[in-house]
Structure formats: structure tokens, C-alpha cells
Design a protein around this motif. Structure first.
Motif, PDB file in Angstrom:
ATOM      1  N   VAL A 178       0.837  -1.204   0.000  1.00 42.34           N
ATOM      2  CA  VAL A 178       0.000   0.000   0.000  1.00 42.34           C
ATOM      3  C   VAL A 178       0.872   1.254   0.000  1.00 42.34           C
ATOM      4  N   ARG A 179       1.949   1.240   0.788  1.00 37.80           N
ATOM      5  CA  ARG A 179       2.820   2.409   0.847  1.00 37.80           C
ATOM      6  C   ARG A 179       3.512   2.663  -0.485  1.00 37.80           C
ATOM      7  N   HIS A 180       4.002   1.601  -1.117  1.00 33.31           N
ATOM      8  CA  HIS A 180       4.680   1.765  -2.414  1.00 33.31           C
ATOM      9  C   HIS A 180       3.706   2.203  -3.500  1.00 33.31           C
ATOM     10  N   ILE A 181       2.485   1.693  -3.457  1.00 31.59           N
ATOM     11  CA  ILE A 181       1.485   2.121  -4.435  1.00 31.59           C
ATOM     12  C   ILE A 181       1.146   3.599  -4.248  1.00 31.59           C
ATOM     13  N   GLY A 182       1.047   4.038  -3.000  1.00 35.57           N
ATOM     14  CA  GLY A 182       0.797   5.457  -2.745  1.00 35.57           C
ATOM     15  C   GLY A 182       1.929   6.338  -3.241  1.00 35.57           C
ATOM     16  N   ASP A 183       3.182   5.889  -3.033  1.00 33.57           N
ATOM     17  CA  ASP A 183       4.332   6.662  -3.524  1.00 33.57           C
ATOM     18  C   ASP A 183       4.323   6.739  -5.052  1.00 33.57           C
ATOM     19  N   ALA A 184       3.978   5.629  -5.689  1.00 32.08           N
ATOM     20  CA  ALA A 184       3.930   5.627  -7.151  1.00 32.08           C
ATOM     21  C   ALA A 184       2.839   6.546  -7.676  1.00 32.08           C
ATOM     22  N   ALA A 185       1.721   6.614  -6.960  1.00 28.06           N
ATOM     23  CA  ALA A 185       0.621   7.478  -7.391  1.00 28.06           C
ATOM     24  C   ALA A 185       1.012   8.955  -7.328  1.00 28.06           C
ATOM     25  N   GLU A 186       1.804   9.318  -6.314  1.00 24.19           N
ATOM     26  CA  GLU A 186       2.230  10.710  -6.187  1.00 24.19           C
ATOM     27  C   GLU A 186       3.153  11.133  -7.326  1.00 24.19           C
ATOM     28  N   GLU A 187       3.870  10.195  -7.900  1.00 23.33           N
ATOM     29  CA  GLU A 187       4.800  10.518  -8.985  1.00 23.33           C
ATOM     30  C   GLU A 187       4.211  10.259 -10.368  1.00 23.33           C
ATOM     31  N   SER A 188       2.961   9.836 -10.416  1.00 24.36           N
ATOM     32  CA  SER A 188       2.385   9.417 -11.702  1.00 24.36           C
ATOM     33  C   SER A 188       1.703  10.536 -12.471  1.00 24.36           C
ATOM     34  N   GLY A 189       1.517  11.696 -11.856  1.00 23.12           N
ATOM     35  CA  GLY A 189       0.781  12.760 -12.523  1.00 23.12           C
ATOM     36  C   GLY A 189      -0.713  12.548 -12.505  1.00 23.12           C
ATOM     37  N   LEU A 190      -1.184  11.742 -11.554  1.00 22.95           N
ATOM     38  CA  LEU A 190      -2.613  11.429 -11.484  1.00 22.95           C
ATOM     39  C   LEU A 190      -3.444  12.648 -11.097  1.00 22.95           C
ATOM     40  N   THR A 191      -2.915  13.505 -10.226  1.00 25.05           N
ATOM     41  CA  THR A 191      -3.674  14.696  -9.825  1.00 25.05           C
ATOM     42  C   THR A 191      -3.822  15.678 -10.987  1.00 25.05           C
ATOM     43  N   ALA A 192      -2.787  15.796 -11.806  1.00 25.23           N
ATOM     44  CA  ALA A 192      -2.896  16.677 -12.968  1.00 25.23           C
ATOM     45  C   ALA A 192      -3.960  16.170 -13.931  1.00 25.23           C
ATOM     46  N   ARG A 193      -4.010  14.853 -14.088  1.00 23.22           N
ATOM     47  CA  ARG A 193      -5.038  14.267 -14.958  1.00 23.22           C
ATOM     48  C   ARG A 193      -6.424  14.525 -14.380  1.00 23.22           C
ATOM     49  N   ALA A 194      -6.560  14.457 -13.065  1.00 23.62           N
ATOM     50  CA  ALA A 194      -7.848  14.706 -12.430  1.00 23.62           C
ATOM     51  C   ALA A 194      -8.310  16.145 -12.641  1.00 23.62           C
ATOM     52  N   GLU A 195      -7.384  17.096 -12.553  1.00 24.28           N
ATOM     53  CA  GLU A 195      -7.758  18.499 -12.768  1.00 24.28           C
ATOM     54  C   GLU A 195      -8.173  18.738 -14.214  1.00 24.28           C
ATOM     55  N   THR A 196      -7.490  18.108 -15.139  1.00 28.70           N
ATOM     56  CA  THR A 196      -7.863  18.244 -16.550  1.00 28.70           C
ATOM     57  C   THR A 196      -9.260  17.679 -16.796  1.00 28.70           C
ATOM     58  N   ASN A 197      -9.536  16.525 -16.217  1.00 26.69           N
ATOM     59  CA  ASN A 197     -10.857  15.917 -16.406  1.00 26.69           C
ATOM     60  C   ASN A 197     -11.954  16.734 -15.725  1.00 26.69           C
ATOM     61  N   THR A 198     -11.643  17.299 -14.554  1.00 25.83           N
ATOM     62  CA  THR A 198     -12.633  18.123 -13.857  1.00 25.83           C
ATOM     63  C   THR A 198     -12.947  19.385 -14.664  1.00 25.83           C
ATOM     64  N   THR A 199     -11.913  19.986 -15.227  1.00 29.32           N
ATOM     65  CA  THR A 199     -12.122  21.172 -16.071  1.00 29.32           C
ATOM     66  C   THR A 199     -13.018  20.845 -17.258  1.00 29.32           C
ATOM     67  N   GLY A 200     -12.750  19.725 -17.903  1.00 29.81           N
ATOM     68  CA  GLY A 200     -13.567  19.331 -19.052  1.00 29.81           C
ATOM     69  C   GLY A 200     -15.009  19.067 -18.664  1.00 29.81           C
ATOM     70  N   MET A 201     -15.224  18.453 -17.498  1.00 29.98           N
ATOM     71  CA  MET A 201     -16.580  18.178 -17.052  1.00 29.98           C
ATOM     72  C   MET A 201     -17.347  19.465 -16.773  1.00 29.98           C
ATOM     73  N   LEU A 202     -16.715  20.408 -16.074  1.00 27.75           N
ATOM     74  CA  LEU A 202     -17.394  21.658 -15.735  1.00 27.75           C
ATOM     75  C   LEU A 202     -17.632  22.517 -16.972  1.00 27.75           C
ATOM     76  N   GLU A 203     -16.681  22.555 -17.887  1.00 32.92           N
ATOM     77  CA  GLU A 203     -16.881  23.326 -19.114  1.00 32.92           C
ATOM     78  C   GLU A 203     -18.057  22.782 -19.915  1.00 32.92           C
TER      79      GLU A 203
END
Length: 220
Positions: A178-203
Motif C-alpha cells: 500500500v505504501r509503495h502504491i501510494g508513492d507511485a501514485a504521487e509521482e504518476s501525474g494522477l492529480t494533474a489528470r484529475a484536474e484536466t478531467n474536472t475542467t472538461g466536465m465543468l466546461e
């Protein structure tokens, strides 16, 4: 000439020998099953599993105002080894190779918006939204896709499993996964992808309501 006195011979009752032999045999069979020395005996003493669990109880309900905008699937191979000083691994020690698979969600918390974070012009043709940055959720390990590849244990560890309430526990390697998966998620750019998808949904949502210009920004 004096003859030394002989000590009286203590005779063990026959039933004691029989009971002792049966106990010793059962101990050897049990140890063989648990230590995988005699794997065929597992079929001889077949087990039946019954689920006697009670119904699940609802403890609390929480309202969720976040938008899950992205989800990442991860897999990690955990190699955990525990050694003991001054003792060889064959006597005391363990090594577990574990494949952990799980998911991590990235979300935007829309419940933290204030009145000043949403601005609409008088003609209701332009809207500006300021949202908090996307965050990562707690990694969730998938038990269906996670498994132990190999387990190596010393003699003392195997004997300890005979009297343990939770033998061969995988809790330590699961926490590492679980700890290694969390570390990998922080370096994966997942939050940037989430912001892009949220912007597209709201637009898309606001334009369907008649807004011609939609601007979405992020900041804490």
C-alpha cells in the motif's frame, strides 16, 4: 561379600505407552501438514468452511462532495526479508515475495468552494471558477489481484506457526505494498489528470446551460 541392592524397576503401564504413541503420531502428522512436508495429508483430513458471520452494521454515513476525476491502477512486487543476528536463515528468519495490486483515486473537493470562488457575469454568458487542487485518495489493495509468490521461513518460524493464531500473516507485506502504491501514485501525474478531467466536465456542464465562456483555475 555384600551384594549391592538393585533399584526396583518402574514399569510404565501399557495404556500410558499407547496414549503417548498416539499423541506423538498426531503431533508428527499435524506438523507435517502445517510445514508442507506431507502435503497429501491435507486431502485425507478434508476441511469444511462455514461462514457464521453476523450481519454488517451501519455505523455512520458521510456526505461526499468530491468529484472523482481519475483513477490509477498500480502493481508492485514486495520483497520483504527478516533476519536474526547470529542465526542462519534456515534456523530463524523469513522472506516473502508478494505481488500487490491496487488502485488510487484522484479527486477534487467541490465542497470547499466559497461564494467568491464562483463568479458569473450579469448576462450569464461567462463563468469563472476557482477550485482546490486535486488530491489523492487512500490506496486500496485489491485482494483478488494480490498474492504471495513465495514464502521462506526458518525452522523456528515454522514451529511458531504451529501455535500462532494467525500463521503466515501477510499484514507486513500488504502494508508495504500500500505504501509503495501510494508513492507511485504521487509521482504518476494522477492529480494533474484529475484536474484536466474536472475542467472538461465543468466546461461541458456550464456550456450546456448557456454559458459561452468558462474559465476554471486551481489553487489552495
Amino acid at each position: 561379600m555384600t551384594t549391592p541392592a538393585r533399584k526396583p524397576t518402574v514399569r510404565v503401564p501399557g495404556w500410558v505407552k499407547v496414549v503417548g504413541s498416539v499423541v506423538l503420531l498426531l503431533a508428527v502428522l499435524f506438523a507435517g501438514i502445517r510445514m508442507s512436508v506431507l502435503p497429501g495429508l491435507k486431502d485425507l483430513f478434508g476441511t469444511e468452511t462455514r461462514d457464521r458471520s453476523g450481519p454488517a452494521l451501519l455505523e455512520s454515513i458521510q456526505d461526499i462532495s468530491r468529484y472523482d476525476a481519475a483513477s490509477g491502477n498500480f502493481q508492485v512486487v514486495v520483497d520483504l526479508e527478516k533476519d536474526t543476528k547470529f542465526l542462519p536463515d534456515a534456523v530463524r528468519g523469513s522472506r516473502t515475495l508478494y505481488v500487490g495490486a491496487g488502485t488510487v483515486d484522484a479527486y477534487v473537493d467541490l465542497g470547499k468552494l466559497d461564494e467568491g470562488d464562483v463568479r458569473v457575469d450579469d448576462e450569464r454568458t461567462s463563468a469563472t471558477l476557482r477550485l482546490p487542487h486535486a488530491r489523492l485518495g487512500t490506496p486500496a489493495l485489491d485482494p483478488e489481484r494480490s498474492y504471495a509468490v513465495s514464502k521462506q521461513r526458518g525452522l523456528f518460524d515454522r514451529l511458531g506457526d504451529l501455535f500462532s493464531d494467525n500463521p503466515n500473516s501477510e499484514q507486513a507485506v500488504q502494508k508495504l505494498a500500500v505504501r509503495h502504491i501510494g508513492d507511485a501514485a504521487e509521482e504518476s501525474g494522477l492529480t494533474a489528470r484529475a484536474e484536466t478531467n474536472t475542467t472538461g466536465m465543468l466546461e461541458g456542464l456550464l456550456r450546456s446551460l448557456g454559458f459561452e465562456k468558462v474559465r476554471v483555475t486551481y489553487g489552495d
